[in-house]
Scaffold this motif. Structure first.
Motif, mmCIF file in Angstrom:
data_model
loop_
_atom_site.group_PDB
_atom_site.id
_atom_site.type_symbol
_atom_site.label_atom_id
_atom_site.label_comp_id
_atom_site.label_asym_id
_atom_site.label_seq_id
_atom_site.Cartn_x
_atom_site.Cartn_y
_atom_site.Cartn_z
ATOM 1 N N GLY A 1 -112.555 59.234 64.103
ATOM 2 C CA GLY A 1 -113.677 58.356 64.378
ATOM 3 C C GLY A 1 -113.225 56.917 64.419
ATOM 4 O O GLY A 1 -112.126 56.570 63.979
ATOM 5 N N VAL A 2 -114.074 56.083 64.983
ATOM 6 C CA VAL A 2 -113.849 54.647 65.005
ATOM 7 C C VAL A 2 -115.076 54.002 64.393
ATOM 8 O O VAL A 2 -116.215 54.419 64.642
ATOM 9 N N GLY A 3 -114.862 53.010 63.555
ATOM 10 C CA GLY A 3 -115.978 52.415 62.855
ATOM 11 C C GLY A 3 -115.877 50.907 62.803
ATOM 12 O O GLY A 3 -114.822 50.312 63.014
ATOM 13 N N GLY A 4 -116.985 50.305 62.545
ATOM 14 C CA GLY A 4 -117.074 48.873 62.401
ATOM 15 C C GLY A 4 -118.200 48.542 61.449
ATOM 16 O O GLY A 4 -119.199 49.248 61.382
ATOM 17 N N SER A 5 -118.049 47.469 60.693
ATOM 18 C CA SER A 5 -119.089 47.064 59.767
ATOM 19 C C SER A 5 -119.724 45.776 60.243
ATOM 20 O O SER A 5 -119.132 45.024 61.019
#
Length: 753
Positions: A183-187
């Protein structure tokens, strides 16, 4: 003689009496019309304002949702370029791609991170390099991503050290075949970047009259801010604000007092993704000010009309009754023969105008509700008929078919009218008794129940279907809804996969046996002494070859068990001899791991089993226990009887089985990190094979475990029917758990250096 005269009757003017009656009734009518008009006007204003507030709250919630969806779409688009179609790109290449995502990085702060299939950070941009190697599997949002393989957004999180709110966005990285690769995530730091639509707030909120409150129900705080960030304020204590208490209790709209005691008209909209409640409030006095002004004007008009009535009472009374009678006739006709769009005509009489408006508003509201009900009914009917699954609805009492959709008719080949009124377990399914029991279980359970059955079509062919059933309770009756999905293709794919694994494993074992044989000759020196370096390389190759052969054997065994081709021969076996041979056979592995293998002595019992396959189960248990035990630990092999069965157990002194892994212990390809080094070996099929072998021998397997206190795996098998169970006081027949002498097979005793 005295004459008498009749008493004089006081005469009153009939005109005056009529005038007084007319004036009194006219004044009473005016007051009644004023009261009715005022109540109707107030109700209309409250209704219109509530609708406006609901629309504004929902629009703002939708605007925030669009902000979130924009970021989700950006992450999903980025995830699509992080794979070559079959595998995830290498970390260096991932890092280069992330550094070029200037547009996407502007949507998140501080940056972007790529995770592997176990939710461990493996790559990031310049802002997130410190997270590499961190595992996020214990986070709720990471668990939802691993479970659903769909983009997820976390609820607002309050930083433990910073105290600022933030959101976490994650999107799955999938292969072209839909395999989950990571997965790829960002906050999003909400203290620096806001998801609130400031322009929409200015458009929808009248700052002089209205107020918008955003409540984070998860963190119990107010959320406020601008385009530069959000700010948090604590909610009042329970009971301090009846308005906040009403909103948190789930009321969508209404009137209530705030913490200052002011009465407010409010409406809410729930943004479920964030757990936010958008609450638009308007002071009750300000909201009804226009209504009060209209009523004052209406009152003045009515007062003028009353004055005219005083002057022309009789005439006005007679004229007033004529339109009232006409209105009554019109309403009666509309009630007897309802027509869409039928309205009362505008009355020229002031006293009747409010009644006309109220009635027309009520008729309009009822028509709108009727239209909504019809539209909802049409929408549900369309979904029912166009569903890709076959759907049956049954009467909950008689279990007869009430309705079926087109897909169900296609699956069975029967016209719908042929099946309506029939009982599905009488003619449609291969196992009517099992289906009837399943339906009765659905009757008693409120949840969704699942099962697989064979469905007969009109030609007599059987179709494997997966059924999801639930009970629907209505006001007057109850129904059971069955969703049927064709499971033939799924089962064919599962069988094809099993055949592929079996064929591949078989083809690999033949050349691997030759390779291992050659390596054994080289290591033993049969073909001549090797240089030290070559000797080490040959030994390394042999170890890995034997390990690979063990993995292939596991795959072949499981394929045979799944296909029912594993030959199991049950015969009486001497348990004591088998346990001693098992302990001796696993002693080299125990020495290699510096672990003591201990055998608890038991009587010469005979059990009904396949000795080879039982030895395979015990070897697997002991191997796992040795690998899980720390250096210097003890692994215990023991047996105990219970009624007509014997339980053979293997106990270690390792870390135990993690709580989150316990539901998957005996599932295939399931592995947990329980060894002291934190590494796992094998295919994850060993315990699944043990379970299948035990069931083939009419036995069971199980385990018990406590954190940091080791684990105990056991297999339970029956005694032969002709065997006489040992008596507690018979010499040499004691149960293994009765404290008999233990036989210790330690590396120092059996294999002295």
């Amino acid at each position: 003689m005295t004459s008498s005269t009749p008493p004089r009757i006081k005469q009153r003017s009939l005109k005056r009496r009529i005038a007084l009656i007319t004036i009194g009734s006219s004044l009473a009518t005016v007051l009644l019309v004023l009261l009715t008009a005022y109540q109707s006007l107030i109700k209309d204003f409250e209704t219109l304002l509530t609708r406006e507030q609901i629309s504004a709250s929902q629009t703002l919630a939708h605007a925030v949702n669009q902000q979130l969806e924009r970021r989700v779409q950006a992450l999903s688009s980025l995830a699509a370029v992080l794979t070559d179609g079959t595998r995830r790109l290498p970390p260096d290449q991932l890092r280069q791609i992330l550094e070029r995502q200037s547009g996407t990085k502007n949507l998140f702060s501080p940056g972007l991170t790529v995770f592997d299939e176990n939710a461990t950070a493996i790559a990031g941009d310049a802002h997130t390099t410190g997270r590499i190697g961190t595992n996020y599997r214990d986070r709720d949002y990471a668990q939802r991503l691993l479970k659903t393989h769909q983009p997820v957004i976390s609820r607002p999180l309050i930083g433990r050290t910073t105290g600022v709110p933030q959101l976490v966005f994650m999107a799955p990285i999938l292969s072209d075949d839909g395999v989950f690769l990571g997965g790829v995530g960002g906050s999003l730091d909400l203290s620096k970047q806001s998801v609130l639509p400031v322009n929409e707030l200015a458009k929808r909120i009248d700052s002089e009259r209205d107020n918008l409150q955003i409540i984070d129900s998860g963190n119990m705080v107010y959320v406020s801010g601008s385009h530069t960030g959000l700010h948090l304020e604590p909610l009042p204590e329970p009971g301090a604000s009846r308005l906040v208490d009403a909103v948190l209790s789930g009321m969508p709209s209404g009137t209530e007092h705030d913490s200052h005691g002011n009465r407010q008209i409010f409406a809410t909209a729930h943004l479920q993704r964030l757990g936010w409640l958008f609450v638009k409030t308007t002071p009750y006095e300000k909201a009804l000010a226009p209504a009060w002004a209209s009523f004052q004007r209406f009152f003045l008009w009515s007062l003028g009309g009353a004055s005219l009535l005083v002057l022309f009472g009789l005439w006005l009374t007679r004229r007033a009754l004529q339109p009232l009678n006409a209105m009554t006739e019109r309403i009666t006709h509309m009630a007897d023969a309802p027509q869409t769009g039928a309205r009362l005509p505008a009355s020229r009489v002031h006293e009747l105008q409010g009644l006309t408006r109220a009635f027309n508003a009520l008729a309009h509201s009822r028509e709108q509700k009727d239209q909504q009900i019809r539209a909802q009914r049409d929408r549900l009917e369309l979904q029912f008929q166009q569903s890709g699954d076959g759907i049956l609805t049954l009467d909950s009492d008689s279990l007869t078919i009430l309705r079926l959709n087109r897909r169900m008719a296609e699956m069975t080949g029967y016209p719908p009218e042929t099946l309506v009124g029939q009982k599905p377990h009488d003619s449609l399914f291969a196992e009517p008794t099992k289906l009837l029991a399943f339906l009765q279980h659905v009757e008693q359970d409120t949840g969704v129940q699942h099962a697989e059955f064979k469905l007969y079509d009109a030609s007599g062919s059987a179709i494997e279907v997966e059924i999801s059933a639930t009970r629907l309770v209505f006001s007057s009756h109850a129904e059971i809804m069955l969703n049927l999905r064709d499971a033939t293709e799924r089962n064919m794919l599962a069988a094809l996969k099993e055949r592929f694994i079996a064929t591949l494993s078989h083809e690999l074992r033949t050349p691997l046996t030759a390779i291992n044989g050659a390596l054994k000759l080289l290591v033993s020196g049969t073909s001549g002494a090797l240089p030290d370096t070559a000797q080490q390389m040959a030994e390394l190759g042999l170890r890995n070859g034997l390990r690979l052969q063990t993995l292939i054997d596991d795959l072949l065994d499981f394929s045979k068990l799944a296909a029912g081709h594993m030959a199991i021969t049950l015969s009486p076996c001497d348990l004591q001899t088998l346990l001693e041979e098992t302990a001796q056979g696993n002693q080299p592995l125990a020495m290699n791991h510096d672990v003591a293998l201990q055998l608890d002595a038991c009587g010469p019992w005979l059990i009904s089993a396949d000795a080879v396959r039982l030895r395979q189960i015990l070897d697997n248990f002991i191997s796992n226990a040795i690998k899980a035990s720390p250096p210097g630990g003890v692994v215990t092999l023991a047996a105990a009887t219970q009624q007509n069965r014997v339980r053979i157990s293997v106990t270690d002194q390792g870390k135990g089985i993690p709580d989150e892994f316990r539901p998957f212990v005996f599932q295939r390809f399931a592995q947990a990190e329980t060894s002291p080094g934190g590494t796992t070996e094998g295919t994850g099929l060993g315990l699944a094979i043990c379970k299948e072998l035990a069931e083939q021998m009419h036995g069971t397997v199980g385990y018990r475990s406590q954190a940091n206190q080791g684990a105990c795996f056991w297999v339970e098998l029956p005694f032969p029917e002709t065997t006489t169970l040992p008596k507690p006081d018979e010499p040499g027949r004691q149960r293994c758990d009765d404290g008999v002498t233990q036989k210790v097979l330690s590396s120092a005793q059996s294999y002295p250096e």
